[in-house]
Structure formats: structure tokens, C-alpha cells
Design a protein around this motif. Structure first.
Motif, PDB file in Angstrom:
ATOM      1  N   ALA A 142     -14.352  -2.577  -6.098  1.00  0.00           N
ATOM      2  CA  ALA A 142     -13.581  -3.558  -5.866  1.00  0.00           C
ATOM      3  C   ALA A 142     -14.367  -4.495  -4.699  1.00  0.00           C
ATOM      4  CB  ALA A 142     -12.370  -3.025  -5.115  1.00  0.00           C
ATOM      5  N   ARG A 143     -14.862  -3.682  -3.992  1.00  0.00           N
ATOM      6  CA  ARG A 143     -16.028  -4.185  -2.898  1.00  0.00           C
ATOM      7  C   ARG A 143     -17.113  -5.056  -3.527  1.00  0.00           C
ATOM      8  NH1 ARG A 143     -18.186   0.153   0.079  1.00  0.00           N
ATOM      9  NH2 ARG A 143     -16.317   0.201   1.207  1.00  0.00           N
ATOM     10  N   ALA A 144     -17.849  -4.452  -4.515  1.00  0.00           N
ATOM     11  CA  ALA A 144     -19.055  -5.200  -5.120  1.00  0.00           C
ATOM     12  C   ALA A 144     -18.498  -6.369  -5.887  1.00  0.00           C
ATOM     13  CB  ALA A 144     -19.783  -4.122  -5.726  1.00  0.00           C
ATOM     14  N   GLU A 145     -17.639  -6.095  -6.884  1.00  0.00           N
ATOM     15  CA  GLU A 145     -17.147  -7.309  -7.558  1.00  0.00           C
ATOM     16  C   GLU A 145     -16.240  -8.064  -7.223  1.00  0.00           C
ATOM     17  OE1 GLU A 145     -19.259  -7.235 -10.208  1.00  0.00           O
ATOM     18  OE2 GLU A 145     -20.294  -5.598  -9.246  1.00  0.00           O
ATOM     19  N   LEU A 146     -15.347  -7.809  -6.285  1.00  0.00           N
ATOM     20  CA  LEU A 146     -14.229  -8.898  -6.270  1.00  0.00           C
ATOM     21  C   LEU A 146     -14.413  -9.050  -4.634  1.00  0.00           C
ATOM     22  CD1 LEU A 146     -11.454  -7.214  -8.284  1.00  0.00           C
ATOM     23  CD2 LEU A 146     -12.790  -8.924  -8.872  1.00  0.00           C
ATOM     24  N   GLY A 147     -14.941  -8.574  -3.950  1.00  0.00           N
ATOM     25  CA  GLY A 147     -15.121  -8.640  -2.446  1.00  0.00           C
ATOM     26  C   GLY A 147     -13.870  -8.061  -1.815  1.00  0.00           C
ATOM     27  N   LEU A 148     -13.330  -6.991  -2.470  1.00  0.00           N
ATOM     28  CA  LEU A 148     -11.942  -6.562  -1.911  1.00  0.00           C
ATOM     29  C   LEU A 148     -12.366  -5.260  -1.093  1.00  0.00           C
ATOM     30  CD1 LEU A 148      -9.479  -7.020  -4.558  1.00  0.00           C
ATOM     31  CD2 LEU A 148      -9.591  -8.280  -2.330  1.00  0.00           C
ATOM     32  N   GLU A 149     -11.905  -5.167   0.271  1.00  0.00           N
ATOM     33  CA  GLU A 149     -11.988  -4.042   0.999  1.00  0.00           C
ATOM     34  C   GLU A 149     -11.001  -2.853   0.738  1.00  0.00           C
ATOM     35  OE1 GLU A 149     -14.769  -2.750   2.693  1.00  0.00           O
ATOM     36  OE2 GLU A 149     -16.029  -4.370   2.008  1.00  0.00           O
ATOM     37  N   THR A 150     -10.902  -1.595   0.675  1.00  0.00           N
ATOM     38  CA  THR A 150      -9.892  -0.862   0.573  1.00  0.00           C
ATOM     39  C   THR A 150      -9.286  -0.135   1.982  1.00  0.00           C
ATOM     40  OG1 THR A 150     -10.487  -0.434  -1.711  1.00  0.00           O
ATOM     41  CG2 THR A 150      -8.906   1.193  -0.697  1.00  0.00           C
ATOM     42  N   GLU A 151      -8.272  -0.283   2.244  1.00  0.00           N
ATOM     43  CA  GLU A 151      -7.620   0.405   3.406  1.00  0.00           C
ATOM     44  C   GLU A 151      -7.535   1.639   2.895  1.00  0.00           C
ATOM     45  OE1 GLU A 151      -4.212  -0.897   5.679  1.00  0.00           O
ATOM     46  OE2 GLU A 151      -5.034  -2.838   5.506  1.00  0.00           O
ATOM     47  N   VAL A 152      -8.207   2.860   3.490  1.00  0.00           N
ATOM     48  CA  VAL A 152      -7.602   4.215   3.377  1.00  0.00           C
ATOM     49  C   VAL A 152      -7.171   4.507   4.357  1.00  0.00           C
ATOM     50  CG1 VAL A 152      -8.481   6.431   2.837  1.00  0.00           C
ATOM     51  CG2 VAL A 152      -9.853   4.595   2.087  1.00  0.00           C
ATOM     52  N   ARG A 153      -5.553   5.048   4.132  1.00  0.00           N
ATOM     53  CA  ARG A 153      -4.635   5.184   5.119  1.00  0.00           C
ATOM     54  C   ARG A 153      -3.412   6.061   4.490  1.00  0.00           C
ATOM     55  NH1 ARG A 153      -0.347   1.832   4.998  1.00  0.00           N
ATOM     56  NH2 ARG A 153      -0.629  -0.211   4.492  1.00  0.00           N
ATOM     57  N   ALA A 154      -2.570   6.589   5.525  1.00  0.00           N
ATOM     58  CA  ALA A 154      -1.407   6.833   5.204  1.00  0.00           C
ATOM     59  C   ALA A 154      -0.424   5.785   4.740  1.00  0.00           C
ATOM     60  CB  ALA A 154      -0.486   7.546   6.178  1.00  0.00           C
ATOM     61  N   ILE A 155       0.166   6.072   3.562  1.00  0.00           N
ATOM     62  CA  ILE A 155       1.258   5.290   2.862  1.00  0.00           C
ATOM     63  C   ILE A 155       2.643   5.709   3.121  1.00  0.00           C
ATOM     64  CG2 ILE A 155       1.746   3.909   0.938  1.00  0.00           C
ATOM     65  CD1 ILE A 155      -1.275   4.057   0.035  1.00  0.00           C
ATOM     66  N   ASP A 156       3.455   4.834   3.583  1.00  0.00           N
ATOM     67  CA  ASP A 156       5.021   5.416   3.749  1.00  0.00           C
ATOM     68  C   ASP A 156       5.586   5.021   2.179  1.00  0.00           C
ATOM     69  OD1 ASP A 156       5.068   6.196   6.243  1.00  0.00           O
ATOM     70  OD2 ASP A 156       5.558   4.039   7.047  1.00  0.00           O
ATOM     71  N   ARG A 157       6.612   5.684   1.989  1.00  0.00           N
ATOM     72  CA  ARG A 157       7.254   5.410   0.677  1.00  0.00           C
ATOM     73  C   ARG A 157       7.899   4.209   0.483  1.00  0.00           C
ATOM     74  NH1 ARG A 157      11.968   9.505  -1.342  1.00  0.00           N
ATOM     75  NH2 ARG A 157      12.518   8.359  -2.929  1.00  0.00           N
ATOM     76  N   SER A 158       8.270   3.417   1.626  1.00  0.00           N
ATOM     77  CA  SER A 158       9.090   2.319   1.261  1.00  0.00           C
ATOM     78  C   SER A 158       8.013   1.265   1.038  1.00  0.00           C
ATOM     79  CB  SER A 158       9.973   1.901   2.585  1.00  0.00           C
ATOM     80  OG  SER A 158       8.967   1.870   3.831  1.00  0.00           O
ATOM     81  N   GLU A 159       6.537   1.477   1.429  1.00  0.00           N
ATOM     82  CA  GLU A 159       5.818   0.589   1.124  1.00  0.00           C
ATOM     83  C   GLU A 159       5.412   0.347  -0.460  1.00  0.00           C
ATOM     84  OE1 GLU A 159       2.239   2.357   4.078  1.00  0.00           O
ATOM     85  OE2 GLU A 159       1.859   0.146   3.738  1.00  0.00           O
ATOM     86  N   LEU A 160       5.623   1.588  -1.094  1.00  0.00           N
ATOM     87  CA  LEU A 160       5.713   1.403  -2.478  1.00  0.00           C
ATOM     88  C   LEU A 160       6.576   0.396  -3.114  1.00  0.00           C
ATOM     89  CD1 LEU A 160       5.709   5.244  -3.209  1.00  0.00           C
ATOM     90  CD2 LEU A 160       3.897   3.937  -3.210  1.00  0.00           C
ATOM     91  N   TYR A 161       7.745   0.290  -2.352  1.00  0.00           N
ATOM     92  CA  TYR A 161       8.603  -0.527  -3.140  1.00  0.00           C
ATOM     93  C   TYR A 161       8.568  -2.162  -2.911  1.00  0.00           C
ATOM     94  CZ  TYR A 161      11.197   3.952  -3.171  1.00  0.00           C
ATOM     95  OH  TYR A 161      11.596   5.341  -3.396  1.00  0.00           O
TER      96      TYR A 161
END
Ligand code: PMP
Length: 315
Positions: free
Chosen positions: A235-254
């Protein structure tokens, strides 16, 4: 849910020998069978019809993780990564699949003994096995699947460590996925006991919010997925997208714009809805589709600069 038809290859490996699959048998009293004291890996190999060649993906990474799982379970492997790689390659050469394949190396406690701990017993014995099968997609990778947040919680590191790929811990997966399927969903997502998003039933999970990739950290009781790590890289190399690695809340899924599962077996599986909340207007989402295309091309040796992640098998 469709039952996956499998076509088992004719040769397997057991102990220290290649054998016919029907002779790859262990006792019903094997410790690994009775107590789940075994570890395994799932490796994919991709058939490239134009080149008429098979390419196994991330073999070394899988076998290195297998040794880490052995360490957690105090199994004593008698092969190192190079020796196991040689066996995997030899097995594929013997079986000569002409389509995508899936390879299962495993170490297990093989002594016939009552009692879940056999450390130090005279007959304590560990055994290596590899099986392989033909395997295409086993989750739908095109439509955007429906997912349920499971009422079963992910095993915690202080119960059965999820970073070890331990056979017994897949009871957790079976319970969660069965509930989801019986309720009409395609698959499930685990939360941790603390209520954060862990991972899918047997896949890691990414969500996309405002153009940003987000995935749970390795201390959220996930398997430290090889595909997860690779997706962060491409994602970083081909799309220039960084990934946030962190705790995810349930409501973020929705409220996520997109979400997808990833794993060696699952590959990249777009998620269309979670607990009946529809995710993206375009199902599957744009970033997911782009990543999926890059990933699939890499797996089939169509992007030369990534050929180092593949082991070419010639037969
Ligand atoms: N989590 C679990 C529980 C899994 O079983 C798998 C499949 N191995 C994954 C995540 C994905 O891991 P990987 O990308 O290394 O296959």
C-alpha cells in the motif's frame, strides 16, 4: 455457505518420509489430536497458466512463523527453515498441481499419552507433517461479503496466544464462524475482551476511513499475519498509502468507507456489510480493488520487482 470441495494431492510428508496420502496416518491417541498440541501454517502456491509454472508465496516467512509457534508450545522441531523449505518444494514437485494449491506444514506432539503436559516424559516426541491440496478462492473475493461481529471474544494472549498458529486455538474460530454462518452471514469479526477489534475468524482485517488504511496492532490478540504485513508494504510502495496501526473501536467498523479481510488462504476479501451496516457505495471499495489487483498480480509473478516473495517450483 458453500462447502469447499477439496482435492487432496496424492503424496504427503509424515515424520521423515514422503508417503502416499492414504498412509499419512496418526493414532487417535496422539497428543496433538487429543489436546490440540500442534501448530501449523497455510501456504499458498499460485499456478501461472501462461508460464505453466507454480509459485509458492512467502514460504520462508511461513516456516519462520511455524518455528515461533513451536517455541510458544515448547515443541522441538527436528528440521530448520531450510530443511522444511526443501520438503515443501519436494512435495509440490511430487504432486505436480496444475492449478492453485494450498500447503499445510505442521508440527505436533505425537506421543500416545494421557495428560495435557508431556514435558520431560520419556516418550515425549514431536512430529512433522505436510499435506497439500488444490485450492481456489474459499471466500468470495469479488462481491463484498457480509460479516457479523462475533459474540465470542478473541482468545487472549494469556489464555492461548493468538500470535502462535496453534491448532487448539481454532476452536475459537470454529465457534465464531459457525454462529455467523447460522445467522446468515458469510464470516465473523472478533473483538478482544476489552472490546477492541481483533481480526476476522481466520483472517486479519483492514478498514479504510477518509482514504486511510487502519489495522489493529499486534497486541490486540491477532495472528501476526504475513499478508497483513505485506499489504502495509505494498500500500505504501504502490499506492502511497500509509497504514495506521492502532486499536480500532467496534463503531468504527460501521462507519468505515471500506473494509477487507486478508490472509494467505483468504487473500484479499472485500467486506460489503458488517452487522448489516452497508459499507461502501461502490461495493467493493476502490482502494480495496486496487490493492487486490496488485496483490493478485504479485502472486502470479506478473510484477517482476516482487518476485523475491515467490519460490518458483519447476516440474
Ligand atoms: N488470523 C488468523 C487467525 C489466521 O488463521 C490467519 C491465516 N493464517 C490470518 C490471520 C492471516 O495470516 P496470514 O496472512 O499469515 O496467512
Amino acid at each position: 455457505m458453500a462447502v469447499i470441495p477439496i482435492s487432496i494431492h496424492k503424496k504427503a510428508f509424515l515424520g521423515k518420509d514422503f508417503v502416499d496420502f492414504q498412509d499419512a496416518k496418526i493414532s487417535v491417541m496422539s497428543h496433538g489430536f487429543m489436546y490440540g498440541t500442534a501448530v501449523f501454517e497455510g501456504i499458498r502456491a499460485y499456478w501461472n497458466p501462461e508460464k505453466q509454472k507454480l509459485y509458492a508465496l512467502h514460504v520462508r516467512e511461513h516456516l519462520e512463523r511455524l518455528l515461533k509457534s513451536c517455541k510458544i508450545l515448547r515443541l522441538k522441531p527436528y528440521y530448520n527453515v531450510d530443511q522444511m523449505t526443501e520438503k515443501v518444494v519436494q512435495l509440490l514437485k511430487l504432486n505436480q498441481p496444475k492449478c492453485d494449491a494450498y500447503i499445510r506444514p505442521s508440527w505436533f506432539k505425537s506421543c500416545l499419552r494421557i495428560g495435557p503436559c508431556v514435558i520431560g516424559s520419556a516418550d515425549e516426541e514431536d512430529c512433522f507433517t505436510i499435506t497439500s491440496i488444490d485450492l481456489g478462492d474459499y471466500l468470495n473475493t469479488s462481491k463484498g461479503i457480509s460479516v457479523q461481529v462475533s459474540s465470542w471474544r478473541r482468545l487472549s494472549d494469556n489464555a492461548i496466544p493468538a500470535r502462535g498458529k496453534i491448532n487448539g486455538s481454532y476452536v475459537n474460530t470454529a465457534l465464531s464462524k459457525a454462529n455467523a454462518v447460522l445467522a446468515g452471514y458469510d464470516d465473523s469479526i472478533f473483538l478482544t475482551e476489552e472490546g477492541h477489534v481483533a481480526e476476522g475468524s481466520a483472517m486479519n482485517l483492514f478498514i479504510i476511513r477518509d482514504g486511510k488504511l487502519i489495522t489493529s496492532g499486534v497486541t490486540e490478540n491477532i495472528l501476526e499475519g504475513i499478508t497483513r504485513k505485506f499489504i502495509i508494504e505494498i500500500a505504501r510502495a504502490e499506492l502511497g498509502l500509509e497504514t495506521e496501526v492502532r486499536a480500532i473501536d467496534r463503531s468504527e467498523l460501521y462507519i468505515a468507507d471500506e473494509a477487507f479481510f486478508c490472509g494467505t488462504g483468504a487473500q484479499i476479501v472485500p467486506i460489503g456489510s458488517i452487522d448489516n451496516y452497508e459499507l461502501s457505495n461502490t461495493r467493493p471499495g476502490n482502494i480495496t480493488i486496487k490493492l487486490q489487483k496488485i496483490y493478485n498480480d504479485i502472486c502470479r509473478a506478473k510484477i517482476d520487482k516482487y518476485n523475491h516473495v515467490l519460490t518458483e517450483i519447476n516440474y
